[in-house]
Design a protein around this motif. Sequence first.
Motif, PDB file in Angstrom:
ATOM      1  N   PHE A 248       0.835  -1.204   0.000  1.00  0.00           N
ATOM      2  CA  PHE A 248       0.000   0.000   0.000  1.00  0.00           C
ATOM      3  C   PHE A 248       0.871   1.255   0.000  1.00  0.00           C
ATOM      4  O   PHE A 248       0.420   2.326  -0.410  1.00  0.00           O
ATOM      5  CB  PHE A 248      -0.914   0.018   1.231  1.00  0.00           C
ATOM      6  CG  PHE A 248      -2.130  -0.852   1.091  1.00  0.00           C
ATOM      7  CD1 PHE A 248      -3.350  -0.319   0.694  1.00  0.00           C
ATOM      8  CD2 PHE A 248      -2.058  -2.212   1.356  1.00  0.00           C
ATOM      9  CE1 PHE A 248      -4.472  -1.109   0.556  1.00  0.00           C
ATOM     10  CE2 PHE A 248      -3.176  -3.022   1.231  1.00  0.00           C
ATOM     11  CZ  PHE A 248      -4.382  -2.479   0.830  1.00  0.00           C
ATOM     12  N   CYS A 249       2.089   1.152   0.503  1.00  0.00           N
ATOM     13  CA  CYS A 249       3.013   2.289   0.573  1.00  0.00           C
ATOM     14  C   CYS A 249       4.418   1.744   0.753  1.00  0.00           C
ATOM     15  O   CYS A 249       4.599   0.560   1.075  1.00  0.00           O
ATOM     16  CB  CYS A 249       2.634   3.233   1.723  1.00  0.00           C
ATOM     17  SG  CYS A 249       2.413   2.389   3.322  1.00  0.00           S
ATOM     18  N   GLU A 250       5.404   2.625   0.547  1.00  0.00           N
ATOM     19  CA  GLU A 250       6.806   2.215   0.683  1.00  0.00           C
ATOM     20  C   GLU A 250       7.396   2.642   2.011  1.00  0.00           C
ATOM     21  O   GLU A 250       8.329   2.014   2.517  1.00  0.00           O
ATOM     22  CB  GLU A 250       7.661   2.815  -0.447  1.00  0.00           C
ATOM     23  CG  GLU A 250       7.385   2.227  -1.811  1.00  0.00           C
ATOM     24  CD  GLU A 250       6.107   2.781  -2.420  1.00  0.00           C
ATOM     25  OE1 GLU A 250       5.776   3.953  -2.145  1.00  0.00           O
ATOM     26  OE2 GLU A 250       5.427   2.029  -3.156  1.00  0.00           O
ATOM     27  N   THR A 251       6.882   3.731   2.571  1.00  0.00           N
ATOM     28  CA  THR A 251       7.428   4.280   3.816  1.00  0.00           C
ATOM     29  C   THR A 251       6.284   4.659   4.751  1.00  0.00           C
ATOM     30  O   THR A 251       5.111   4.576   4.386  1.00  0.00           O
ATOM     31  CB  THR A 251       8.282   5.528   3.539  1.00  0.00           C
ATOM     32  OG1 THR A 251       7.458   6.531   2.917  1.00  0.00           O
ATOM     33  CG2 THR A 251       9.462   5.199   2.638  1.00  0.00           C
ATOM     34  N   ASN A 252       6.641   5.093   5.943  1.00  0.00           N
ATOM     35  CA  ASN A 252       5.683   5.552   6.941  1.00  0.00           C
ATOM     36  C   ASN A 252       5.856   7.059   7.126  1.00  0.00           C
ATOM     37  O   ASN A 252       6.656   7.499   7.940  1.00  0.00           O
ATOM     38  CB  ASN A 252       5.907   4.819   8.262  1.00  0.00           C
ATOM     39  CG  ASN A 252       4.941   5.261   9.347  1.00  0.00           C
ATOM     40  OD1 ASN A 252       4.169   6.196   9.168  1.00  0.00           O
ATOM     41  ND2 ASN A 252       4.984   4.596  10.494  1.00  0.00           N
ATOM     42  N   PRO A 253       5.116   7.883   6.364  1.00  0.00           N
ATOM     43  CA  PRO A 253       5.277   9.340   6.456  1.00  0.00           C
ATOM     44  C   PRO A 253       4.964   9.899   7.840  1.00  0.00           C
ATOM     45  O   PRO A 253       5.484  10.952   8.215  1.00  0.00           O
ATOM     46  CB  PRO A 253       4.273   9.872   5.415  1.00  0.00           C
ATOM     47  CG  PRO A 253       4.024   8.732   4.497  1.00  0.00           C
ATOM     48  CD  PRO A 253       4.126   7.509   5.346  1.00  0.00           C
ATOM     49  N   ALA A 254       4.119   9.212   8.609  1.00  0.00           N
ATOM     50  CA  ALA A 254       3.777   9.720   9.940  1.00  0.00           C
ATOM     51  C   ALA A 254       5.005   9.810  10.833  1.00  0.00           C
ATOM     52  O   ALA A 254       5.074  10.663  11.731  1.00  0.00           O
ATOM     53  CB  ALA A 254       2.719   8.827  10.591  1.00  0.00           C
ATOM     54  N   GLU A 255       5.994   8.938  10.591  1.00  0.00           N
ATOM     55  CA  GLU A 255       7.212   8.951  11.394  1.00  0.00           C
ATOM     56  C   GLU A 255       8.057  10.199  11.133  1.00  0.00           C
ATOM     57  O   GLU A 255       8.951  10.515  11.912  1.00  0.00           O
ATOM     58  CB  GLU A 255       8.045   7.701  11.107  1.00  0.00           C
ATOM     59  CG  GLU A 255       7.431   6.424  11.648  1.00  0.00           C
ATOM     60  CD  GLU A 255       7.314   6.451  13.172  1.00  0.00           C
ATOM     61  OE1 GLU A 255       8.303   6.800  13.839  1.00  0.00           O
ATOM     62  OE2 GLU A 255       6.224   6.148  13.682  1.00  0.00           O
ATOM     63  N   HIS A 256       7.774  10.901  10.043  1.00  0.00           N
ATOM     64  CA  HIS A 256       8.546  12.103   9.705  1.00  0.00           C
ATOM     65  C   HIS A 256       7.794  13.378  10.066  1.00  0.00           C
ATOM     66  O   HIS A 256       8.084  14.446   9.530  1.00  0.00           O
ATOM     67  CB  HIS A 256       8.895  12.089   8.217  1.00  0.00           C
ATOM     68  CG  HIS A 256       9.708  10.907   7.805  1.00  0.00           C
ATOM     69  ND1 HIS A 256      11.053  10.791   8.100  1.00  0.00           N
ATOM     70  CD2 HIS A 256       9.356   9.762   7.160  1.00  0.00           C
ATOM     71  CE1 HIS A 256      11.502   9.637   7.630  1.00  0.00           C
ATOM     72  NE2 HIS A 256      10.498   8.992   7.059  1.00  0.00           N
ATOM     73  N   THR A 257       6.817  13.264  10.964  1.00  0.00           N
ATOM     74  CA  THR A 257       6.098  14.435  11.471  1.00  0.00           C
ATOM     75  C   THR A 257       6.469  14.661  12.928  1.00  0.00           C
ATOM     76  O   THR A 257       7.001  13.759  13.594  1.00  0.00           O
ATOM     77  CB  THR A 257       4.568  14.241  11.359  1.00  0.00           C
ATOM     78  OG1 THR A 257       4.181  13.077  12.109  1.00  0.00           O
ATOM     79  CG2 THR A 257       4.162  14.054   9.908  1.00  0.00           C
ATOM     80  N   GLU A 258       6.175  15.858  13.407  1.00  0.00           N
ATOM     81  CA  GLU A 258       6.528  16.201  14.784  1.00  0.00           C
ATOM     82  C   GLU A 258       5.588  15.507  15.761  1.00  0.00           C
ATOM     83  O   GLU A 258       4.372  15.505  15.579  1.00  0.00           O
ATOM     84  CB  GLU A 258       6.450  17.714  14.993  1.00  0.00           C
ATOM     85  CG  GLU A 258       7.486  18.482  14.191  1.00  0.00           C
ATOM     86  CD  GLU A 258       7.338  19.981  14.360  1.00  0.00           C
ATOM     87  OE1 GLU A 258       6.410  20.407  15.081  1.00  0.00           O
ATOM     88  OE2 GLU A 258       8.140  20.717  13.769  1.00  0.00           O
ATOM     89  N   LYS A 259       6.176  14.945  16.789  1.00  0.00           N
ATOM     90  CA  LYS A 259       5.399  14.293  17.835  1.00  0.00           C
ATOM     91  C   LYS A 259       5.135  15.292  18.949  1.00  0.00           C
ATOM     92  O   LYS A 259       6.073  15.893  19.482  1.00  0.00           O
ATOM     93  CB  LYS A 259       6.170  13.089  18.375  1.00  0.00           C
ATOM     94  CG  LYS A 259       5.337  12.117  19.175  1.00  0.00           C
ATOM     95  CD  LYS A 259       6.153  10.881  19.497  1.00  0.00           C
ATOM     96  CE  LYS A 259       5.317   9.848  20.213  1.00  0.00           C
ATOM     97  NZ  LYS A 259       6.098   8.623  20.509  1.00  0.00           N
ATOM     98  N   ALA A 260       3.863  15.501  19.274  1.00  0.00           N
ATOM     99  CA  ALA A 260       3.511  16.482  20.301  1.00  0.00           C
ATOM    100  C   ALA A 260       4.127  16.084  21.638  1.00  0.00           C
ATOM    101  O   ALA A 260       4.259  14.899  21.961  1.00  0.00           O
ATOM    102  CB  ALA A 260       1.986  16.578  20.442  1.00  0.00           C
ATOM    103  N   ALA A 261       4.517  17.089  22.395  1.00  0.00           N
ATOM    104  CA  ALA A 261       5.092  16.833  23.712  1.00  0.00           C
ATOM    105  C   ALA A 261       4.098  16.066  24.560  1.00  0.00           C
ATOM    106  O   ALA A 261       2.906  16.377  24.596  1.00  0.00           O
ATOM    107  CB  ALA A 261       5.454  18.153  24.395  1.00  0.00           C
ATOM    108  N   LYS A 262       4.596  15.047  25.240  1.00  0.00           N
ATOM    109  CA  LYS A 262       3.722  14.195  26.037  1.00  0.00           C
ATOM    110  C   LYS A 262       3.393  14.874  27.353  1.00  0.00           C
ATOM    111  O   LYS A 262       4.274  15.218  28.136  1.00  0.00           O
ATOM    112  CB  LYS A 262       4.387  12.849  26.291  1.00  0.00           C
ATOM    113  CG  LYS A 262       3.434  11.774  26.788  1.00  0.00           C
ATOM    114  CD  LYS A 262       4.099  10.415  26.741  1.00  0.00           C
ATOM    115  CE  LYS A 262       3.101   9.313  27.108  1.00  0.00           C
ATOM    116  NZ  LYS A 262       3.719   7.980  27.017  1.00  0.00           N
ATOM    117  N   GLY A 263       2.112  15.088  27.565  1.00  0.00           N
ATOM    118  CA  GLY A 263       1.676  15.703  28.811  1.00  0.00           C
ATOM    119  C   GLY A 263       1.240  14.638  29.801  1.00  0.00           C
ATOM    120  O   GLY A 263       1.670  13.498  29.747  1.00  0.00           O
TER     121      GLY A 263
END
Length: 322
Positions: free
Chosen positions: A192-207
């Motif tokens: 369905f895809c070659e990569t995981n684009p979500a991994e290249h987005t900013e992860k919100a600071a964990k509260g």
Amino acid sequence: MAPPEHIHAISKPNGRRYLYFSKFRWTEREWPRVRILDEPLTEGFARRVGQLARIEAVRSETGSWSWTFRDATEQARDLPLPNDAAAFWSAGDKAEVTGRMLLAGDRKTWRSLIARYKDNDAYEKLSKSMRDQYDRYIRVIEAAWGDDPVRALRAPDIQQILDTAYKRTPQAGRIFRATLSVLFEFGIPRDFCETNPAEHTEKAAKGNPWIPWPAEAFALWFEHARVDMHLPIYSALFTGQRKETVLGMLRPKSDATELQVYAQKIKSWIPTQIHSEYRQLIDAVPIDPDKPQLKLHLMASGQPWSYEGWKTACSESWRSPR
């Protein structure tokens, strides 16, 4: 040389000229104008001119406008309002690429991926609460991109959603991003895809989303909630477990000093000491000798609480306090 049809120039007091697209000018059917950011005689401008015939604007009876782009498969895809010209044309570009991919036979869509994921053991093995959490955001994903190819979604598209739709709810944004990531990872070995684009987005600071109840919250609960909903809250207080784990607790024997708790999240049994005050609360719950139950937490009917039944009862308790 005159500009292409439906494109006109407007000169500003500072002498600069800007190009706009608007159909049916000087008539009652005139469309709101859309600024063209690309300069004439550039590749970008030529692409915009080619897209104009596929853009449609419709005015409702209330006077509001909706915009769509008809892709290569003749499917109308929604566009944002042209107030933000960059976002408007970016959505048009994405719709154009998606249509071309579908026309070329690349029908590995989100709807197909989601169906395969839900039919897989990876989904079935999730705890009830985790499935509910994923399902909430899977519905969002399917509504937004159901018929789009999975590989058409890029990291910048995801980041824009995190920066706008989830700006004020970072915890929800974290779960949305995590759900996307799970689907991408599931889709990679299934083409369905070659990569995981979500991994290249900013992860919100964990509260810290799990804030303990203050004393007044417990007081309100025990004042307004049904009597058969009291013990599960005491069990959560004395064991620190989640509601799906609490509702699955078995009634300990009268001489037991430990409660065997099966934690759904880690799929493991956790021995938990029974506090003397908690023991008194457990013993205070009557046992029907004619209808013995293994579960600790029972409804007034004598039947064990289910996860869905508990959620419904919680909602009804606060809507109609006693």
